[in-house]
Design a protein around this motif. Structure first.
Motif, PDB file in Angstrom:
ATOM      1  N   UNK A 190       1.373  -1.282  -0.167  1.00  0.00           N
ATOM      2  CA  UNK A 190      -0.506  -0.107   0.447  1.00  0.00           C
ATOM      3  C   UNK A 190       0.457   1.199   0.264  1.00  0.00           C
ATOM      4  N   UNK A 191       0.893   2.467  -1.042  1.00  0.00           N
ATOM      5  CA  UNK A 191       1.926   3.152  -1.090  1.00  0.00           C
ATOM      6  C   UNK A 191       0.485   4.706  -1.099  1.00  0.00           C
ATOM      7  N   UNK A 226       6.928  14.381  -6.200  1.00  0.00           N
ATOM      8  CA  UNK A 226       6.435  14.078  -5.856  1.00  0.00           C
ATOM      9  C   UNK A 226       6.746  13.098  -4.496  1.00  0.00           C
ATOM     10  N   UNK A 227       6.048  12.793  -3.959  1.00  0.00           N
ATOM     11  CA  UNK A 227       6.172  11.878  -2.575  1.00  0.00           C
ATOM     12  C   UNK A 227       5.246  10.024  -2.196  1.00  0.00           C
ATOM     13  N   UNK A 228       6.211   9.600  -1.355  1.00  0.00           N
ATOM     14  CA  UNK A 228       5.300   8.095  -1.739  1.00  0.00           C
ATOM     15  C   UNK A 228       4.972   7.794  -0.532  1.00  0.00           C
ATOM     16  N   UNK A 229       4.538   7.182   0.258  1.00  0.00           N
ATOM     17  CA  UNK A 229       4.803   6.565   1.833  1.00  0.00           C
ATOM     18  C   UNK A 229       4.328   5.220   1.781  1.00  0.00           C
ATOM     19  N   UNK A 250       4.612  -4.330   5.958  1.00  0.00           N
ATOM     20  CA  UNK A 250       5.377  -4.533   5.256  1.00  0.00           C
ATOM     21  C   UNK A 250       6.512  -3.588   4.903  1.00  0.00           C
ATOM     22  N   UNK A 251       8.039  -3.986   4.518  1.00  0.00           N
ATOM     23  CA  UNK A 251       8.674  -3.031   3.658  1.00  0.00           C
ATOM     24  C   UNK A 251       8.308  -3.303   2.383  1.00  0.00           C
ATOM     25  N   UNK A 252       8.188  -2.190   1.628  1.00  0.00           N
ATOM     26  CA  UNK A 252       7.627  -2.469   0.237  1.00  0.00           C
ATOM     27  C   UNK A 252       8.875  -1.644  -0.787  1.00  0.00           C
ATOM     28  N   UNK A 253       9.050  -2.788  -2.140  1.00  0.00           N
ATOM     29  CA  UNK A 253       9.675  -1.747  -3.538  1.00  0.00           C
ATOM     30  C   UNK A 253       9.486  -0.188  -4.178  1.00  0.00           C
ATOM     31  N   UNK A 309       5.706   2.858   7.166  1.00  0.00           N
ATOM     32  CA  UNK A 309       5.225   4.286   7.767  1.00  0.00           C
ATOM     33  C   UNK A 309       7.152   5.138   7.180  1.00  0.00           C
ATOM     34  N   UNK A 310       7.444   5.221   5.910  1.00  0.00           N
ATOM     35  CA  UNK A 310       8.733   5.038   6.012  1.00  0.00           C
ATOM     36  C   UNK A 310       8.486   6.661   4.625  1.00  0.00           C
ATOM     37  N   UNK A 311       8.810   7.708   4.081  1.00  0.00           N
ATOM     38  CA  UNK A 311       7.603   8.302   2.931  1.00  0.00           C
ATOM     39  C   UNK A 311       9.465   8.583   1.903  1.00  0.00           C
TER      40      UNK A 311
END
Length: 299
Positions: A122-123, A140-143, A148-151, A284-286
Motif C-alpha cells: 500500500x502506497x 512527488x512523494x510516496x509513503x 511490511x517493507x515495499x519496493x 511509515x517511511x516516505x
C-alpha cells in the motif's frame, strides 16, 4: 458532455506560462511558455500515447518477465509489454488521482495504490505541479502505508519539443558520464563510460543518433541539480533522480524523432529484480523527489 480520456483537466497559469495536468494518472498533458509549446503533449480527446507526460510509479521503465523477489517472496506482475515479455512503467498511469489542493499556479493530486497481484503493498502517493518565474516544478512523494517493507521507484515521461520539429537538428547536452548497456528486451546487462555518439556532455546536435538509453553517474551543479539541455529548454532533476532515460522515439509512429523524451528516474530499469537504485520503504517511511522544466524564456 462526454468524459475525456484523461479525465478532469487542471489548468495552471503563471505569467505567460500555461500547463495542463490530468486527473487520469496525474499526468502532464501540456506545457507552454511565451506562446511556445515546451512539451510535445497530446490532445484533449485522445488517450496518452507513448507514455506522454505520465508518472511512472511504483517503478519506471521495465521489469524483466515482470518477476522479482523481496524478503524471500516471489512476485509476478502483469506483462503489459507482451512483445518483450516485460512489465512496464508502473501501476498508476491509468488511475484516477483526486485533487488535494489547488490554486491558479499549482495543483496537488493524491492516489492510494492498494495491494494487488504482483504488488501486494500500500502506497499513499502525492504529486504537486507548480509554476513560478523559473518554470515548472514537479514534486512527488510516496509513503508506505502498509505493515511490511515495499519496493519503490518513480519516474516521469515528458517529451520536450525541439526547435526544428525533428530531433536530428536539436542541440542537446546530457550531463552523464555513464550509460547502461541493454539487451534486445531493453533490460540492462552492463554499463560503460559514455564515448563517441553517446557523449553529450558538451552540447552538440543529436544528428542521426538513435537514443533509447539510460544514463547515470550524472554531473550536477552546485545546487545539486542535474540539468539536461535540449534547444530552448532545460530539464532539471534533484539528487533523488540518479538516472535519466533519453528516448528519441524511434520505432513509435506517434513519436518518431519529432521530440525528445527526457525521463528522470529514481532507479535503473529492472531495479525490482537487479536492485540497482531500488528504494525499499519501511512501514511509515516516505520518499520525496523533485524535477522540473525551465524554458529559456522563463529562466
Amino acid at each position: 458532455m462526454a468524459a475525456t480520456p484523461s479525465g478532469e483537466q487542471f489548468e495552471l497559469a503563471h505569467g505567460d506560462q500555461r500547463a495542463v495536468v490530468t486527473e487520469v494518472g496525474a499526468g502532464l498533458r501540456a506545457y507552454s511558455a511565451s506562446g511556445r509549446e515546451v512539451l510535445d503533449g497530446y490532445p484533449l480527446d485522445t488517450l496518452a500515447d507513448s507514455g506522454r507526460g505520465q508518472l511512472l510509479i511504483p517503478w519506471p521503465n521495465r521489469i524483466r518477465d515482470g518477476a522479482y523477489r523481496l524478503d524471500g517472496r516471489e512476485h509476478q506482475l502483469p506483462l503489459n509489454e507482451p512483445e518483450r515479455g516485460n512489465a512496464i512503467h508502473g501501476l498508476v498511469r491509468w488511475s484516477s488521482w483526486p485533487v488535494a489542493d489547488q490554486s491558479s499556479d499549482r495543483v496537488a493530486l493524491e492516489h492510494v495504490l492498494h495491494p494487488q497481484p504482483g504488488y501486494p503493498f500500500t502506497l499513499e502517493l502525492r504529486v504537486e505541479y507548480s509554476l513560478a518565474e523559473d518554470g515548472l516544478a514537479v514534486r512527488t512523494t510516496a509513503a508506505n502505508a502498509g505493515s511490511e517493507s515495499c519496493p519503490y521507484g518513480a519516474g516521469a515521461h515528458p517529451y520536450l519539443t525541439v526547435a526544428a520539429g525533428r530531433v536530428d537538428e536539436a542541440i542537446a547536452r546530457i550531463p552523464a558520464r555513464t550509460v547502461l548497456e541493454s539487451d534486445e528486451r531493453a533490460i540492462p546487462v552492463g554499463s560503460s563510460p559514455v564515448e563517441g555518439e553517446l557523449d553529450f556532455r558538451t552540447p552538440r546536435p543529436i544528428g542521426a543518433v538513435q537514443l533509447d538509453h539510460c544514463f547515470t553517474d550524472l554531473e550536477r551543479d552546485e545546487d545539486g541539480l542535474a540539468r539536461v539541455e535540449v534547444d530552448e529548454t532545460t530539464l532539471w532533476a534533484d539528487e533523488s533522480y540518479p538516472y535519466l532515460m533519453i528516448f528519441s522515439g524511434d520505432g513509435l509512429p506517434q513519436a518518431a524523432r519529432r521530440s525528445l523524451a527526457v525521463e528522470p528516474m529514481t532507479c535503473a530499469p529492472n531495479a525490482f529484480a537487479s536492485g540497482d537504485g531500488l528504494i525499499v520503504l519501511e512501514p511509515g517511511e516516505e520518499h520525496a523527489a523533485a524535477w522540473g522544466i525551465t524554458p529559456h524564456a522563463a529562466g
